[in-house]
Scaffold this motif. Structure first.
Motif, PDB file in Angstrom:
ATOM      1  N   ARG A 172       0.848  -1.198   0.000  1.00  0.00           N
ATOM      2  CA  ARG A 172       0.000   0.000   0.000  1.00  0.00           C
ATOM      3  C   ARG A 172       0.887   1.253   0.000  1.00  0.00           C
ATOM      4  O   ARG A 172       2.040   1.200   0.403  1.00  0.00           O
ATOM      5  CB  ARG A 172      -0.952   0.039   1.215  1.00  0.00           C
ATOM      6  CG  ARG A 172      -0.333   0.418   2.526  1.00  0.00           C
ATOM      7  CD  ARG A 172       0.490  -0.680   3.117  1.00  0.00           C
ATOM      8  NE  ARG A 172      -0.339  -1.774   3.622  1.00  0.00           N
ATOM      9  CZ  ARG A 172       0.095  -3.000   3.827  1.00  0.00           C
ATOM     10  NH1 ARG A 172       1.387  -3.304   3.646  1.00  0.00           N
ATOM     11  NH2 ARG A 172      -0.702  -3.953   4.271  1.00  0.00           N
ATOM     12  N   PRO A 173       0.279   2.390  -0.421  1.00  0.00           N
ATOM     13  CA  PRO A 173       1.050   3.636  -0.423  1.00  0.00           C
ATOM     14  C   PRO A 173       1.228   4.180   0.987  1.00  0.00           C
ATOM     15  O   PRO A 173       0.301   4.137   1.805  1.00  0.00           O
ATOM     16  CB  PRO A 173       0.200   4.588  -1.271  1.00  0.00           C
ATOM     17  CG  PRO A 173      -1.195   4.068  -1.159  1.00  0.00           C
ATOM     18  CD  PRO A 173      -1.081   2.581  -0.974  1.00  0.00           C
ATOM     19  N   PHE A 174       2.421   4.702   1.264  1.00  0.00           N
ATOM     20  CA  PHE A 174       2.742   5.373   2.520  1.00  0.00           C
ATOM     21  C   PHE A 174       3.500   6.650   2.205  1.00  0.00           C
ATOM     22  O   PHE A 174       4.008   6.821   1.092  1.00  0.00           O
ATOM     23  CB  PHE A 174       3.626   4.466   3.408  1.00  0.00           C
ATOM     24  CG  PHE A 174       2.884   3.753   4.523  1.00  0.00           C
ATOM     25  CD1 PHE A 174       1.725   3.051   4.272  1.00  0.00           C
ATOM     26  CD2 PHE A 174       3.369   3.781   5.833  1.00  0.00           C
ATOM     27  CE1 PHE A 174       1.047   2.390   5.293  1.00  0.00           C
ATOM     28  CE2 PHE A 174       2.705   3.121   6.858  1.00  0.00           C
ATOM     29  CZ  PHE A 174       1.545   2.429   6.607  1.00  0.00           C
ATOM     30  N   GLY A 175       3.570   7.553   3.186  1.00  0.00           N
ATOM     31  CA  GLY A 175       4.297   8.798   2.957  1.00  0.00           C
ATOM     32  C   GLY A 175       5.104   9.275   4.141  1.00  0.00           C
ATOM     33  O   GLY A 175       5.912  10.196   4.011  1.00  0.00           O
ATOM     34  N   THR A 176       4.915   8.685   5.307  1.00  0.00           N
ATOM     35  CA  THR A 176       5.583   9.179   6.504  1.00  0.00           C
ATOM     36  C   THR A 176       7.015   8.667   6.580  1.00  0.00           C
ATOM     37  O   THR A 176       7.284   7.489   6.332  1.00  0.00           O
ATOM     38  CB  THR A 176       4.819   8.740   7.771  1.00  0.00           C
ATOM     39  OG1 THR A 176       4.564   7.334   7.705  1.00  0.00           O
ATOM     40  CG2 THR A 176       3.500   9.483   7.887  1.00  0.00           C
ATOM     41  N   GLN A 225       5.110   5.934  10.213  1.00  0.00           N
ATOM     42  CA  GLN A 225       3.955   6.072  11.121  1.00  0.00           C
ATOM     43  C   GLN A 225       2.755   5.351  10.530  1.00  0.00           C
ATOM     44  O   GLN A 225       2.525   5.365   9.317  1.00  0.00           O
ATOM     45  CB  GLN A 225       3.652   7.566  11.311  1.00  0.00           C
ATOM     46  CG  GLN A 225       2.505   7.889  12.246  1.00  0.00           C
ATOM     47  CD  GLN A 225       1.142   7.862  11.566  1.00  0.00           C
ATOM     48  OE1 GLN A 225       1.047   7.900  10.358  1.00  0.00           O
ATOM     49  NE2 GLN A 225       0.090   7.791  12.351  1.00  0.00           N
ATOM     50  N   THR A 226       1.965   4.738  11.402  1.00  0.00           N
ATOM     51  CA  THR A 226       0.699   4.154  10.968  1.00  0.00           C
ATOM     52  C   THR A 226      -0.304   4.183  12.119  1.00  0.00           C
ATOM     53  O   THR A 226      -0.073   4.836  13.158  1.00  0.00           O
ATOM     54  CB  THR A 226       0.886   2.728  10.390  1.00  0.00           C
ATOM     55  OG1 THR A 226      -0.329   2.338   9.741  1.00  0.00           O
ATOM     56  CG2 THR A 226       1.267   1.717  11.452  1.00  0.00           C
ATOM     57  N   GLY A 227      -1.430   3.509  11.931  1.00  0.00           N
ATOM     58  CA  GLY A 227      -2.434   3.403  12.990  1.00  0.00           C
ATOM     59  C   GLY A 227      -2.528   1.948  13.437  1.00  0.00           C
ATOM     60  O   GLY A 227      -2.536   1.034  12.604  1.00  0.00           O
ATOM     61  N   LYS A 269      -4.986  -0.531  11.863  1.00  0.00           N
ATOM     62  CA  LYS A 269      -4.901  -0.937  10.454  1.00  0.00           C
ATOM     63  C   LYS A 269      -4.376  -2.368  10.309  1.00  0.00           C
ATOM     64  O   LYS A 269      -3.572  -2.841  11.116  1.00  0.00           O
ATOM     65  CB  LYS A 269      -3.978   0.026   9.687  1.00  0.00           C
ATOM     66  CG  LYS A 269      -4.524   1.438   9.574  1.00  0.00           C
ATOM     67  CD  LYS A 269      -3.732   2.240   8.557  1.00  0.00           C
ATOM     68  CE  LYS A 269      -4.228   3.676   8.503  1.00  0.00           C
ATOM     69  NZ  LYS A 269      -3.659   4.413   7.358  1.00  0.00           N
ATOM     70  N   ASP A 270      -4.792  -3.001   9.219  1.00  0.00           N
ATOM     71  CA  ASP A 270      -4.286  -4.338   8.889  1.00  0.00           C
ATOM     72  C   ASP A 270      -2.763  -4.330   8.801  1.00  0.00           C
ATOM     73  O   ASP A 270      -2.105  -5.275   9.247  1.00  0.00           O
ATOM     74  CB  ASP A 270      -4.861  -4.807   7.541  1.00  0.00           C
ATOM     75  CG  ASP A 270      -6.347  -5.104   7.632  1.00  0.00           C
ATOM     76  OD1 ASP A 270      -6.878  -5.206   8.757  1.00  0.00           O
ATOM     77  OD2 ASP A 270      -6.976  -5.236   6.561  1.00  0.00           O
ATOM     78  N   TYR A 280      -4.621  11.861  14.005  1.00  0.00           N
ATOM     79  CA  TYR A 280      -3.833  11.229  15.063  1.00  0.00           C
ATOM     80  C   TYR A 280      -3.390  12.254  16.093  1.00  0.00           C
ATOM     81  O   TYR A 280      -3.232  13.436  15.786  1.00  0.00           O
ATOM     82  CB  TYR A 280      -2.570  10.587  14.465  1.00  0.00           C
ATOM     83  CG  TYR A 280      -2.815   9.493  13.460  1.00  0.00           C
ATOM     84  CD1 TYR A 280      -3.092   8.196  13.865  1.00  0.00           C
ATOM     85  CD2 TYR A 280      -2.757   9.760  12.087  1.00  0.00           C
ATOM     86  CE1 TYR A 280      -3.302   7.180  12.941  1.00  0.00           C
ATOM     87  CE2 TYR A 280      -2.972   8.760  11.149  1.00  0.00           C
ATOM     88  CZ  TYR A 280      -3.234   7.475  11.586  1.00  0.00           C
ATOM     89  OH  TYR A 280      -3.443   6.475  10.661  1.00  0.00           O
TER      90      TYR A 280
HETATM   91  C1  LIG Z   1      -0.083   9.099  -0.699  1.00  0.00           C
HETATM   92  C2  LIG Z   1      -0.519   8.280   0.490  1.00  0.00           C
HETATM   93  C3  LIG Z   1       0.290   8.229   1.613  1.00  0.00           C
HETATM   94  C4  LIG Z   1      -0.108   7.479   2.735  1.00  0.00           C
HETATM   95  N1  LIG Z   1       0.702   7.436   3.837  1.00  0.00           N
HETATM   96  C5  LIG Z   1       0.356   6.675   4.898  1.00  0.00           C
HETATM   97  C6  LIG Z   1       1.235   6.544   6.011  1.00  0.00           C
HETATM   98  O1  LIG Z   1       2.342   7.086   6.057  1.00  0.00           O
HETATM   99  N2  LIG Z   1       0.811   5.778   7.051  1.00  0.00           N
HETATM  100  C7  LIG Z   1      -0.394   5.122   7.027  1.00  0.00           C
HETATM  101  O2  LIG Z   1      -0.718   4.414   7.994  1.00  0.00           O
HETATM  102  N3  LIG Z   1      -1.226   5.215   5.985  1.00  0.00           N
HETATM  103  C8  LIG Z   1      -0.884   5.949   4.909  1.00  0.00           C
HETATM  104  N4  LIG Z   1      -1.714   6.033   3.836  1.00  0.00           N
HETATM  105  C9  LIG Z   1      -2.992   5.295   3.870  1.00  0.00           C
HETATM  106  C10 LIG Z   1      -2.758   3.797   3.639  1.00  0.00           C
HETATM  107  O3  LIG Z   1      -2.244   3.557   2.332  1.00  0.00           O
HETATM  108  C11 LIG Z   1      -4.087   3.023   3.814  1.00  0.00           C
HETATM  109  O4  LIG Z   1      -4.620   3.273   5.090  1.00  0.00           O
HETATM  110  C12 LIG Z   1      -3.920   1.532   3.596  1.00  0.00           C
HETATM  111  O5  LIG Z   1      -5.193   0.940   3.380  1.00  0.00           O
HETATM  112  C13 LIG Z   1      -3.225   0.838   4.785  1.00  0.00           C
HETATM  113  O6  LIG Z   1      -2.944  -0.517   4.487  1.00  0.00           O
HETATM  114  P1  LIG Z   1      -3.861  -1.714   5.052  1.00  0.00           P
HETATM  115  O7  LIG Z   1      -5.250  -1.500   4.478  1.00  0.00           O
HETATM  116  O8  LIG Z   1      -3.207  -2.950   4.535  1.00  0.00           O
HETATM  117  O9  LIG Z   1      -3.834  -1.610   6.543  1.00  0.00           O
HETATM  118  C14 LIG Z   1      -1.326   6.783   2.715  1.00  0.00           C
HETATM  119  C15 LIG Z   1      -2.135   6.836   1.573  1.00  0.00           C
HETATM  120  C16 LIG Z   1      -1.747   7.568   0.485  1.00  0.00           C
HETATM  121  C17 LIG Z   1      -2.634   7.596  -0.735  1.00  0.00           C
END
Ligand SMILES: Cc1cc2nc3c(=O)[nH]c(=O)nc-3n(C[C@H](O)[C@H](O)[C@H](O)COP(=O)(O)O)c2cc1C
Length: 133
Positions: free
Chosen positions: A30-34, A45-47, A50-51, A102
């Motif tokens: 999945r996409p992340f940015g932190t 960082q995450t929650g 979340k899965d 958060y």
């Molecule tokens: C550009 C972008 C950046 C993101 N950055 C984060 C992040 O840093 N941390 C996070 O927990 N979710 C982030 N998200 C949201 C996660 O991709 C989303 O919650 C995802 O469904 C988490 O994976 P999971 O469904 O397998 O738990 C971001 C989404 C986008 C589109």
């Protein structure tokens, strides 16, 4: 620049990276940015709800991929949960948009740092370069 700072800077410049986890025998991505370097460690960082958080708790091995400026980065390692409040505060200060969802004192915010990390920078024109931290 130290390897860990170079990796963090690349993730910042790319803005979005893709975090892969393992769920049983199934990869999840999945996409992340932190991204934050704090106390000599690279944090994301995450929650906790979340899965992705549950998957990391069951198997801390992850890989990140990001692409920026004709180069790509693959960062493999293990993620370690850190419940220190000061890191959570620093993460929220660096990325204020997170504050809408958060806070450092909720039961959900989670920061994790890389252990046994191997980062490889690649491009089509140069030899790959690997750093560890
Ligand atoms: C550009 C972008 C950046 C993101 N950055 C984060 C992040 O840093 N941390 C996070 O927990 N979710 C982030 N998200 C949201 C996660 O991709 C989303 O919650 C995802 O469904 C988490 O994976 P999971 O469904 O397998 O738990 C971001 C989404 C986008 C589109």
């Amino acid at each position: 620049m130290e390897a860990i700072e170079r990796v963090c800077q690349f993730l910042e410049e790319a803005q979005t990276y893709y975090l892969a986890t393992v769920e049983g025998d199934q990869p999840r991505v999945r996409p992340f940015g932190t991204a934050l370097v704090y106390g000599g460690r690279l944090y994301i960082q995450t929650g906790k709800v979340k899965d992705v958080s549950r998957q990391i708790a069951a198997n801390p091995k992850v890989e990140i991929c990001a692409f920026h400026g004709g180069k790509w980065l693959r960062l493999a390692g293990e993620l370690v949960n850190d419940d220190s409040r000061d890191v959570k505060v620093a993460m929220l200060e660096k990325m204020p948009s997170l504050k809408a969802m958060y806070s450092a004192d909720d039961d959900n915010t989670q920061v994790l740092y890389f252990r046994n990390a191997t980062a490889t920078f690649s491009s089509f024109t140069e030899a790959p370069e690997t750093v560890t931290f």
